[in-house]
Design a protein around this motif. Structure first.
Motif, PDB file in Angstrom:
ATOM      1  N   THR A 297       1.419  -1.296  -0.424  1.00  0.00           N
ATOM      2  CA  THR A 297      -0.396   0.123  -0.322  1.00  0.00           C
ATOM      3  C   THR A 297       0.645   0.982  -0.174  1.00  0.00           C
ATOM      4  O   THR A 297       0.366   2.223  -0.176  1.00  0.00           O
ATOM      5  CB  THR A 297      -0.723  -0.206   1.809  1.00  0.00           C
ATOM      6  N   VAL A 298       1.661   1.161   0.173  1.00  0.00           N
ATOM      7  CA  VAL A 298       2.702   1.851   0.030  1.00  0.00           C
ATOM      8  C   VAL A 298       2.861   2.684  -0.865  1.00  0.00           C
ATOM      9  O   VAL A 298       2.704   3.913  -1.284  1.00  0.00           O
ATOM     10  CB  VAL A 298       4.379   2.242   1.285  1.00  0.00           C
ATOM     11  N   PRO A 299       3.854   2.007  -1.568  1.00  0.00           N
ATOM     12  CA  PRO A 299       4.408   2.516  -3.335  1.00  0.00           C
ATOM     13  C   PRO A 299       3.195   2.414  -4.129  1.00  0.00           C
ATOM     14  O   PRO A 299       2.692   3.283  -4.981  1.00  0.00           O
ATOM     15  CB  PRO A 299       5.384   1.612  -3.751  1.00  0.00           C
ATOM     16  N   LEU A 300       2.598   1.984  -3.855  1.00  0.00           N
ATOM     17  CA  LEU A 300       1.220   1.878  -4.679  1.00  0.00           C
ATOM     18  C   LEU A 300      -0.086   3.215  -4.089  1.00  0.00           C
ATOM     19  O   LEU A 300      -0.292   3.484  -5.016  1.00  0.00           O
ATOM     20  CB  LEU A 300      -0.495   0.045  -4.393  1.00  0.00           C
ATOM     21  N   GLY A 301      -0.167   3.010  -3.273  1.00  0.00           N
ATOM     22  CA  GLY A 301      -0.658   4.152  -2.061  1.00  0.00           C
ATOM     23  C   GLY A 301      -0.870   5.719  -2.816  1.00  0.00           C
ATOM     24  O   GLY A 301      -1.154   6.363  -2.956  1.00  0.00           O
ATOM     25  N   TRP A 312      -1.582   5.262   4.161  1.00  0.00           N
ATOM     26  CA  TRP A 312      -0.456   4.408   3.845  1.00  0.00           C
ATOM     27  C   TRP A 312       0.881   4.329   4.972  1.00  0.00           C
ATOM     28  O   TRP A 312       1.957   2.841   4.983  1.00  0.00           O
ATOM     29  CB  TRP A 312       0.233   5.196   2.508  1.00  0.00           C
ATOM     30  N   CYS A 313       0.727   5.096   5.435  1.00  0.00           N
ATOM     31  CA  CYS A 313       2.143   5.202   6.747  1.00  0.00           C
ATOM     32  C   CYS A 313       1.781   4.058   8.124  1.00  0.00           C
ATOM     33  O   CYS A 313       2.621   3.719   8.806  1.00  0.00           O
ATOM     34  CB  CYS A 313       2.592   6.362   7.226  1.00  0.00           C
ATOM     35  N   VAL A 314       0.267   4.492   8.323  1.00  0.00           N
ATOM     36  CA  VAL A 314      -0.158   4.025   8.950  1.00  0.00           C
ATOM     37  C   VAL A 314       0.487   1.778   8.772  1.00  0.00           C
ATOM     38  O   VAL A 314       1.417   1.119   9.231  1.00  0.00           O
ATOM     39  CB  VAL A 314      -1.297   3.451   9.594  1.00  0.00           C
ATOM     40  N   GLY A 371      12.559  13.654 -11.852  1.00  0.00           N
ATOM     41  CA  GLY A 371      12.015  15.061 -11.788  1.00  0.00           C
ATOM     42  C   GLY A 371      10.834  14.825 -10.482  1.00  0.00           C
ATOM     43  O   GLY A 371       9.858  15.281 -10.654  1.00  0.00           O
ATOM     44  N   ALA A 372      10.477  13.222 -10.747  1.00  0.00           N
ATOM     45  CA  ALA A 372       9.290  12.818 -10.300  1.00  0.00           C
ATOM     46  C   ALA A 372       9.313  11.498  -9.006  1.00  0.00           C
ATOM     47  O   ALA A 372      10.666  10.964  -8.881  1.00  0.00           O
ATOM     48  CB  ALA A 372       8.297  12.537 -11.277  1.00  0.00           C
ATOM     49  N   TRP A 373       8.251  11.179  -8.510  1.00  0.00           N
ATOM     50  CA  TRP A 373       8.672   9.994  -7.515  1.00  0.00           C
ATOM     51  C   TRP A 373       8.174   9.004  -8.148  1.00  0.00           C
ATOM     52  O   TRP A 373       7.980   8.021  -7.219  1.00  0.00           O
ATOM     53  CB  TRP A 373       8.039  10.773  -6.099  1.00  0.00           C
ATOM     54  N   ALA A 374       7.649   8.857  -9.257  1.00  0.00           N
ATOM     55  CA  ALA A 374       6.626   7.243  -9.827  1.00  0.00           C
ATOM     56  C   ALA A 374       7.916   6.626  -9.697  1.00  0.00           C
ATOM     57  O   ALA A 374       7.912   5.452  -9.613  1.00  0.00           O
ATOM     58  CB  ALA A 374       5.969   7.710 -10.965  1.00  0.00           C
ATOM     59  N   VAL A 379      10.367   0.822  -7.520  1.00  0.00           N
ATOM     60  CA  VAL A 379      11.427   0.025  -7.218  1.00  0.00           C
ATOM     61  C   VAL A 379      11.206  -0.083  -6.196  1.00  0.00           C
ATOM     62  O   VAL A 379      11.719  -1.607  -5.615  1.00  0.00           O
ATOM     63  CB  VAL A 379      12.673   0.957  -6.833  1.00  0.00           C
ATOM     64  N   LEU A 380      10.199   0.723  -4.993  1.00  0.00           N
ATOM     65  CA  LEU A 380       9.883   0.274  -4.256  1.00  0.00           C
ATOM     66  C   LEU A 380       9.303  -1.121  -4.079  1.00  0.00           C
ATOM     67  O   LEU A 380       8.903  -1.742  -2.841  1.00  0.00           O
ATOM     68  CB  LEU A 380       9.494   1.694  -3.209  1.00  0.00           C
ATOM     69  N   LEU A 381       8.318  -1.074  -5.273  1.00  0.00           N
ATOM     70  CA  LEU A 381       6.940  -2.084  -5.403  1.00  0.00           C
ATOM     71  C   LEU A 381       7.756  -3.107  -6.156  1.00  0.00           C
ATOM     72  O   LEU A 381       7.283  -4.452  -5.054  1.00  0.00           O
ATOM     73  CB  LEU A 381       6.677  -1.163  -5.932  1.00  0.00           C
ATOM     74  N   VAL A 382       8.953  -3.053  -6.093  1.00  0.00           N
ATOM     75  CA  VAL A 382       9.704  -4.625  -6.909  1.00  0.00           C
ATOM     76  C   VAL A 382      10.021  -4.380  -5.339  1.00  0.00           C
ATOM     77  O   VAL A 382      10.766  -6.445  -5.228  1.00  0.00           O
ATOM     78  CB  VAL A 382      11.223  -3.932  -7.401  1.00  0.00           C
ATOM     79  N   THR A 383      11.185  -4.177  -4.265  1.00  0.00           N
ATOM     80  CA  THR A 383      12.231  -5.072  -2.758  1.00  0.00           C
ATOM     81  C   THR A 383      10.690  -5.374  -1.685  1.00  0.00           C
ATOM     82  O   THR A 383      10.979  -5.760  -1.615  1.00  0.00           O
ATOM     83  CB  THR A 383      12.665  -3.650  -2.183  1.00  0.00           C
ATOM     84  N   VAL A 384       9.298  -4.733  -2.690  1.00  0.00           N
ATOM     85  CA  VAL A 384       8.746  -5.061  -1.034  1.00  0.00           C
ATOM     86  C   VAL A 384       8.464  -6.346  -1.965  1.00  0.00           C
ATOM     87  O   VAL A 384       7.718  -7.038  -0.774  1.00  0.00           O
ATOM     88  CB  VAL A 384       7.343  -3.808  -1.170  1.00  0.00           C
TER      89      VAL A 384
END
Length: 407
Positions: A297-301, A312-314, A371-374, A379-384
């Protein structure tokens, strides 16, 4: 699984087990408090010493690098001196490093930080080894949750306590005061084990059994756990470093960064303490599925509904606490002698932290280029997913009783 309890642990009375619990709590808090106490004082240290932000950043990146590079040293110390001796020198070394760091200017600051990182590496490995040796079944799972939640509580303590202390007693004394956890651990540990047993190296020749004849580096379970640890730790350090910036780019104030840190720490403690209960009532696989989904939920959210960042942080906080705890549960679940437990933990943590150390740098570089966070969020999605998949395969092998894997 054969009983691998040591001769010393068989004679521990309930009161002694209670004392050992205090040792685990204080010792685990000391594994993070001295390292993370620098962050609240970063600007003050910069101005006092006339150094740049990059140099101050070394004070938190050096220990993480030590976690990766010094793991073979930690395994060697435990193998040659035994877990009891290794715990004593780990806590003593952290205390000494914390004092050194506060004695002078930049050179002592860097030397002390490196000493802290090296001895924390030993502590990272030896405390789970002691838990695997001294506790069994549900009690071992519970103590693993206590261990990981105590690391988070140590982080929380320095986050809220270091800056006010620096205003009262100066930044050097404020950094030095976090040796209190290690000193408290030693104050309970030395009478518990006896001074001679606690400070005398008692390494033994590694017994070769049916489970020990395959080197740990050739076991499939070792590298699956390392992949899970790498995915979990990369995600945690990257999220911790950049979630405040991501939320800031949404138009929220800088004060929200402190809210994110508090949410991650508090709900990380809850996730750590709930994990043993879920493992006992359900299974490790249930924990991994839930933790994996919550982490996703963090990267997708943030990709799809970024203004829901509180949710998402909770969920991410619960996931990071549960994720680190379940990996330690699995590491001890595969069993083995004291040497095997230490070697498995050392390889898993060494490889995992080597990957994790690149997390903040990689996500920052990708953000700067794009220039963006997408892209960083992908990458975070892959490591999760790496954490969840490798963890689930490890849990499946554990349920099947696969303890020795040649890969």
């Amino acid at each position: 699984m054969p009983d691998q309890t040591s001769a010393a642990s068989r004679h521990l009375l309930p009161l002694s087990l209670t004392a050992l619990t205090f040792v685990v709590v204080f010792g685990a808090a000391e594994l993070r408090a001295p390292i993370l106490s620098v962050a609240p004082l970063a600007h003050l240290i910069e101005s006092e010493l006339g150094i740049g932000a990059a140099t101050v950043g070394l004070l938190t990146s050096i220990p993480v690098l030590c976690f990766a590079l010094c793991s073979p040293l930690a395994i060697w110390v435990i193998r040659r001196g035994g877990a009891d001796f290794a715990f004593t020198i780990a806590m003593t070394g952290i205390v000494v490093g914390t004092i050194l760091r506060s004695l002078g200017g930049l050179p002592m600051l860097l030397v002390g930080t490196a000493v802290i990182g090296a001895f924390v590496t030993i502590g990272n490995i030896v405390i789970p080894t002691l838990i695997g040796r001294e506790y069994r079944g549900r009690r071992a799972h519970t103590m693993t949750g206590v261990f990981t939640s105590s690391m988070t509580l140590g982080t929380f303590a320095v986050t809220i306590g270091t800056a006010p202390a620096a205003a009262a007693i100066g930044w050097q004394a404020a950094l030095a005061m976090w040796l209190v956890f290690g000193a408290a651990a030693l104050a309970v540990w030395l009478p518990l084990r006896g001074l001679r047993d606690a400070v005398t190296p008692r390494g033994t020749a590694r017994a070769v059994t049916g489970d020990d004849h395959v080197p740990m580096v050739r076991r499939r379970t070792t590298w699956l756990l390392a992949a899970a640890f790498a995915g979990q730790s990369f995600s945690f350090y990257a999220a911790t470093a950049w979630l405040p910036s991501i939320v800031g780019d949404l138009g929220y104030s800088d004060s929200v960064a402190g809210v994110i840190a508090a949410i991650f720490q508090i709900f990380g403690v809850i996730g750590s303490l709930l994990t043993p209960l879920v493992v006992s009532r359900a299974s490790a696989r249930v924990v991994l599925v839930v933790a994996g989904l919550f982490w996703l939920t963090v990267p997708l959210g943030f990709l799809l509904l970024p203004h829901g960042w509180v949710v998402w942080c909770v969920l991410g906080g619960l996931a990071q606490g549960a994720g680190i705890t379940i990996i330690f549960v699995l590491m001890n679940g595969f069993g083995g002698t004291e040497h095997v437990l230490a070697e498995r933990s050392g390889i898993v943590q060494g490889a995992g932290y080597a990957v994790a150390a690149t997390g903040p740098l990689l996500l920052g570089a990708l953000h700067q280029v794009s220039g963006a966070w997408a892209l960083p969020e992908l990458v975070l999605l892959v490591t999760v997913l790496m954490f969840a998949i490798a963890g689930l395969v490890s849990a499946r092998l554990l349920k099947r009783g696969v303890e020795v894997e040649t890969g």
